[in-house]
Design an enzyme around this catalytic site. Structure first.
Site, PDB file in Angstrom:
ATOM      1  N   ASP A 207     -69.596  56.522 -33.836  1.00 20.64           N
ATOM      2  CA  ASP A 207     -68.130  55.792 -33.894  1.00 20.64           C
ATOM      3  C   ASP A 207     -68.107  54.601 -33.333  1.00 20.64           C
ATOM      4  OD1 ASP A 207     -65.342  56.069 -34.135  1.00 20.64           O
ATOM      5  OD2 ASP A 207     -64.777  56.796 -32.388  1.00 20.64           O
TER       6      ASP A 207
ATOM      7  N   HIS B 190     -70.312  48.683 -40.950  1.00 16.85           N
ATOM      8  CA  HIS B 190     -70.948  49.915 -41.364  1.00 16.85           C
ATOM      9  C   HIS B 190     -72.281  49.728 -41.520  1.00 16.85           C
ATOM     10  CE1 HIS B 190     -67.206  52.060 -41.420  1.00 16.85           C
ATOM     11  NE2 HIS B 190     -66.648  51.571 -42.484  1.00 16.85           N
TER      12      HIS B 190
ATOM     13  N   THR C  98     -64.248  64.626 -43.210  1.00 16.54           N
ATOM     14  CA  THR C  98     -63.403  64.720 -44.346  1.00 16.54           C
ATOM     15  C   THR C  98     -62.072  63.819 -44.057  1.00 16.54           C
ATOM     16  OG1 THR C  98     -62.664  66.687 -42.865  1.00 16.54           O
ATOM     17  CG2 THR C  98     -64.077  67.201 -44.774  1.00 16.54           C
TER      18      THR C  98
ATOM     19  N   ASN D  17     -62.136  60.818 -42.884  1.00  7.90           N
ATOM     20  CA  ASN D  17     -62.459  59.540 -43.383  1.00  7.90           C
ATOM     21  C   ASN D  17     -62.257  59.256 -44.795  1.00  7.90           C
ATOM     22  OD1 ASN D  17     -65.557  59.605 -41.378  1.00  7.90           O
ATOM     23  ND2 ASN D  17     -63.701  58.784 -40.581  1.00  7.90           N
TER      24      ASN D  17
ATOM     25  N   ARG E 208     -63.213  62.942 -27.553  1.00  8.05           N
ATOM     26  CA  ARG E 208     -62.805  64.110 -28.326  1.00  8.05           C
ATOM     27  C   ARG E 208     -64.061  64.538 -29.510  1.00  8.05           C
ATOM     28  NH1 ARG E 208     -59.573  59.737 -30.061  1.00  8.05           N
ATOM     29  NH2 ARG E 208     -59.921  59.430 -32.253  1.00  8.05           N
TER      30      ARG E 208
END
Length: 252
Positions: free
Chosen positions: A33, A50, A79, A81, A207
């Site tokens: 992340d 990226h 999903t 994303n 999380r």
């Protein structure tokens, strides 16, 4: 090498040696992340972030291989994303496709973890072709989680299980009796693999966001502030040291 670089290497070697006395994770999960935030702070494009994150994955896997960690699950595309802008997704698909090829070229065993149906047909075909060429005998297996969501995985597992049981001619009550923790686990994307011992998430978020929801029931977690492209080998070593110092009681 300057003094800071020398001190870093000394610290890294000390951490590595310290880990020799412990059993390292047999399955390591990582939520990569912070690529976009890293790029924004560097004044670069989202695509640049990226690509930097993808390059870090190859580096990270080499560290795990050096440490004899046999199984790593890398969450590259969720999903959630898939709701990002189309232009970003086009770039992401190309980067992921290229990265999978590089992981295979590095000699690692690659296993797709996720719903291929959520991906463009051209990408599905490319991944299937690449997997046919992948090594099946490697010191490191890499679960590439793309088009992955933890809730979706559990739903698909139960649906597949019910279809299998119905094909055996069982009625509704019999099917219900056959749905257990073990039978669901046998239909997950990670079937036949151990659950993750440790899950790492970068970028300061604390999380899971749906990552390996079923499998992580007894996993340890390690969160760090560093954005994924800036993640260093010493960060991995610190996570492993922290893991090794914990007492895992599994509820007992």
């Amino acid at each position: 090498m300057d003094d800071d670089g020398l001190l870093y290497r000394v610290y890294e070697r000390r951490l590595t040696k310290e880990l020799d006395a412990f059993d390292l994770p047999q399955h390591l999960g990582v939520i990569v992340d912070g690529n976009r935030r890293w790029a924004k702070e560097a004044g670069e494009s989202t695509e640049h972030g990226h690509r930097a994150g993808a390059a870090k994955i190859l580096e990270f896997l080499s560290w795990c291989d050096d440490l004899d960690i046999p199984l790593v699950t890398v969450w590259m595309l969720s999903t959630d994303n898939l709701r990002r802008p189309p232009e970003e997704l086009v770039s992401l698909y190309e980067i992921i496709d290229t990265t999978i090829g590089q992981i295979i070229d590095a000699g690692y065993c690659v296993r797709l973890t996720g719903s291929a149906q959520a991906l463009p047909e051209e990408m599905r075909t490319g991944i299937a072709r690449a997997q046919e060429q992948a090594s099946v005998e490697s010191s490191l297996t890499v679960n590439v989680a793309i088009g992955y969501g933890g809730r979706e995985e559990i739903v698909e597992a139960v649906q597949e299980l019910v279809r299998d049981l119905a094909a055996e001619g069982l009625d509704g009550e019999q099917i219900a009796g056959e749905i257990t923790v073990d039978t669901i686990a046998q239909h997950l994307y990670t079937r036949g693999q151990p659950d993750p011992d440790l899950i790492i998430r970068t970028s300061g978020e604390q999380r899971l966001s749906g990552f390996l929801l079923w499998q992580s029931v007894h996993s340890e977690y390690w969160f760090c502030e560093t954005y994924w492209p800036g993640f260093r080998r010493v960060d991995l070593l610190r996570a492993l040291r922290n893991f090794c110092r914990r007492e895992r009681r599994y509820g007992a």
